[in-house]
Structures are given as C-alpha cells and as structure tokens.
Design a protein around this motif. Sequence first.
Motif, mmCIF file in Angstrom:
data_model
loop_
_atom_site.group_PDB
_atom_site.id
_atom_site.type_symbol
_atom_site.label_atom_id
_atom_site.label_comp_id
_atom_site.label_asym_id
_atom_site.label_seq_id
_atom_site.Cartn_x
_atom_site.Cartn_y
_atom_site.Cartn_z
ATOM 1 N N PRO A 73 0.838 -1.202 0.000
ATOM 2 C CA PRO A 73 0.000 0.000 0.000
ATOM 3 C C PRO A 73 0.873 1.253 0.000
ATOM 4 O O PRO A 73 1.853 1.331 0.736
ATOM 5 C CB PRO A 73 -0.801 -0.117 1.301
ATOM 6 N N ARG A 74 0.545 2.190 -0.856
ATOM 7 C CA ARG A 74 1.339 3.407 -0.932
ATOM 8 C C ARG A 74 0.433 4.594 -1.266
ATOM 9 O O ARG A 74 -0.670 4.418 -1.784
ATOM 10 C CB ARG A 74 2.456 3.268 -1.963
ATOM 11 N N ILE A 75 0.953 5.771 -0.980
ATOM 12 C CA ILE A 75 0.214 7.001 -1.242
ATOM 13 C C ILE A 75 0.967 7.787 -2.301
ATOM 14 O O ILE A 75 2.156 8.074 -2.143
ATOM 15 C CB ILE A 75 0.074 7.836 0.044
ATOM 16 N N GLU A 76 0.286 8.113 -3.380
ATOM 17 C CA GLU A 76 0.914 8.864 -4.468
ATOM 18 C C GLU A 76 0.107 10.134 -4.740
ATOM 19 O O GLU A 76 -1.104 10.173 -4.525
ATOM 20 C CB GLU A 76 0.967 8.025 -5.756
ATOM 21 N N GLN A 77 0.796 11.173 -5.207
ATOM 22 C CA GLN A 77 0.127 12.405 -5.610
ATOM 23 C C GLN A 77 0.347 12.628 -7.100
ATOM 24 O O GLN A 77 1.465 12.478 -7.607
ATOM 25 C CB GLN A 77 0.639 13.601 -4.814
ATOM 26 N N TYR A 78 -0.708 13.011 -7.789
ATOM 27 C CA TYR A 78 -0.659 13.256 -9.225
ATOM 28 C C TYR A 78 -1.091 14.690 -9.519
ATOM 29 O O TYR A 78 -2.013 15.207 -8.900
ATOM 30 C CB TYR A 78 -1.564 12.256 -9.958
ATOM 31 N N GLY A 79 -0.405 15.304 -10.463
ATOM 32 C CA GLY A 79 -0.728 16.683 -10.831
ATOM 33 C C GLY A 79 0.023 17.727 -10.038
ATOM 34 O O GLY A 79 -0.319 18.908 -10.096
ATOM 35 N N VAL A 80 1.062 17.321 -9.314
ATOM 36 C CA VAL A 80 1.861 18.285 -8.559
ATOM 37 C C VAL A 80 2.500 19.277 -9.535
ATOM 38 O O VAL A 80 3.144 18.881 -10.505
ATOM 39 C CB VAL A 80 2.950 17.576 -7.730
ATOM 40 N N GLY A 81 2.298 20.564 -9.286
ATOM 41 C CA GLY A 81 2.808 21.595 -10.169
ATOM 42 C C GLY A 81 1.971 21.809 -11.410
ATOM 43 O O GLY A 81 2.273 22.668 -12.248
ATOM 44 N N GLU A 82 0.912 21.027 -11.525
ATOM 45 C CA GLU A 82 0.053 21.097 -12.715
ATOM 46 C C GLU A 82 -1.309 21.683 -12.370
ATOM 47 O O GLU A 82 -1.891 22.432 -13.153
ATOM 48 C CB GLU A 82 -0.096 19.678 -13.282
ATOM 49 N N GLN A 91 -2.884 3.539 -3.348
ATOM 50 C CA GLN A 91 -2.789 2.446 -4.316
ATOM 51 C C GLN A 91 -2.390 1.162 -3.601
ATOM 52 O O GLN A 91 -1.393 1.136 -2.885
ATOM 53 C CB GLN A 91 -1.760 2.785 -5.396
ATOM 54 N N VAL A 92 -3.189 0.126 -3.790
ATOM 55 C CA VAL A 92 -2.904 -1.166 -3.149
ATOM 56 C C VAL A 92 -3.042 -2.263 -4.195
ATOM 57 O O VAL A 92 -4.103 -2.424 -4.803
ATOM 58 C CB VAL A 92 -3.873 -1.459 -1.983
ATOM 59 N N ARG A 93 -1.976 -3.025 -4.394
ATOM 60 C CA ARG A 93 -2.011 -4.111 -5.371
ATOM 61 C C ARG A 93 -2.467 -5.401 -4.693
ATOM 62 O O ARG A 93 -2.194 -5.618 -3.511
ATOM 63 C CB ARG A 93 -0.623 -4.301 -6.004
ATOM 64 N N ARG A 94 -3.178 -6.231 -5.438
ATOM 65 C CA ARG A 94 -3.589 -7.529 -4.919
ATOM 66 C C ARG A 94 -2.554 -8.580 -5.301
ATOM 67 O O ARG A 94 -2.137 -8.653 -6.465
ATOM 68 C CB ARG A 94 -4.958 -7.933 -5.457
ATOM 69 N N ARG A 95 -2.142 -9.368 -4.323
ATOM 70 C CA ARG A 95 -1.138 -10.392 -4.542
ATOM 71 C C ARG A 95 -1.556 -11.321 -5.685
ATOM 72 O O ARG A 95 -2.679 -11.801 -5.728
ATOM 73 C CB ARG A 95 -0.928 -11.204 -3.263
#
Length: 221
Positions: free
Chosen positions: A188-197, A206-210
Amino acid sequence: MLPLPESLRPSAERLFADRLGLAERFASMLAEQGPERGLIGPREVERLWGRHILNCALMADAIDPSARTLADIGSGAGLPGVVLAIARPDLTVTLVETMQRRATWLEEVDAELGLGLEVVRARAEDLHGVRSFDVVTARAVAALDKLARWTFPLVADGGELLAMKGGSAAEEVDKAGKALAKLGGIDPRIEQYGVGEVEVPTTVVQVRRRAQGTRKGETRG
C-alpha cells in the motif's frame, strides 16, 4: 457549456487529448443538471473543472497501461468513473451505484456521450465472487478499512485498488493495514498526481492484490 478555465487547459489537453470535447460535454451536463438532481452541491459548479473533473482525470496517470477493465464503486455523479472512461478509452468501464436516481443519471450520460459504459445498480458486496476487474476505483466512499472490505474482493489477482483520498490518507492506510493484508493487499502506498500542474494535486492510495501463486511477502515484477 461550462467553459474550461484557460489556466487548466494544458492539463485537460494532456489528459483527454482528442476526447477533450467529450469531457467538456460531461462537465456541462453536470453543471446544468447536477445541483437539481442532487449529484453535486450548487457551490461546486464554479470549481467543477479544477476540483472535480481534472482531479479525477489525474487518476488516469495511476492506472497501469496494461489494465483493460475498471470498476468504479459508488460512482454517483460519474466521478471518477465517467471521467476515466473519457480519458482512457482503452478501458472497459463498469460503474457500480446503489441509488436508482444516480444509476439513471449515469445511463443518461452514457447515452449522450456514447462511452459504452456498463452501469450496474448494486452494492459492491453483491458482486463478490461474481465479477473481478484489473482496477477498482473509489472516491469519497468510505474510510479505507471499510472500503477495502467492500472493494478488494473485486480486484483481480495482480490488479490494483485506487482510492482517492485527502489529508487523512496516511492515517487511513495505517488503520487499514491488517484488513488489506488479510484480503491479499500488498505494497500500500500514497501517491500524488498533478503536482505543479493543478492547484490541488490528486492523492491516491494504491494497493495491489497479490498475484495467485505468489507467497506472502513476495511480489511479481
């Protein structure tokens, strides 16, 4: 027509490319009908592009290019499901919504824009064991621990849950850790999109399933 602010045009053109016209038509439909149909608050119309449409479109940057199916849980006004269907025409998009009036709205949007959406009036739990998707998205549906129980059974092996969150994202990830692990969630991780945009970047948990056959604690490349 709800005008696209010129300051946001570069981002909109990048995200929607030659389908920007469809995004503009959707924005206008939502601005004209959203408040009276209880889909968005009246005050949200003036910030529809920046805080809603582009905020959702930025999730497209989080979606694996190899993904082919996506389910948006609690789709409501079509945020982010309809927006992602416009931005990523290569995806087969299913909108899952419990309320009849909102499901009807989504069907009307699909008929107007010709997006080829599947609208399913159901709870996420109703689809457990019946459907699975490469990507499952949700925006403002529930806290992550509860959301995981509803949505993660719909994520295909090796697929991913993308949950739009705000400032509480890190706290929610901590609280949901055990639930996610029990459901097969990894990394599990936290991402930011659109920084500076854009003024307010999009925060996505975002969490991927094994993947099937992968031992706990291992991932596949």
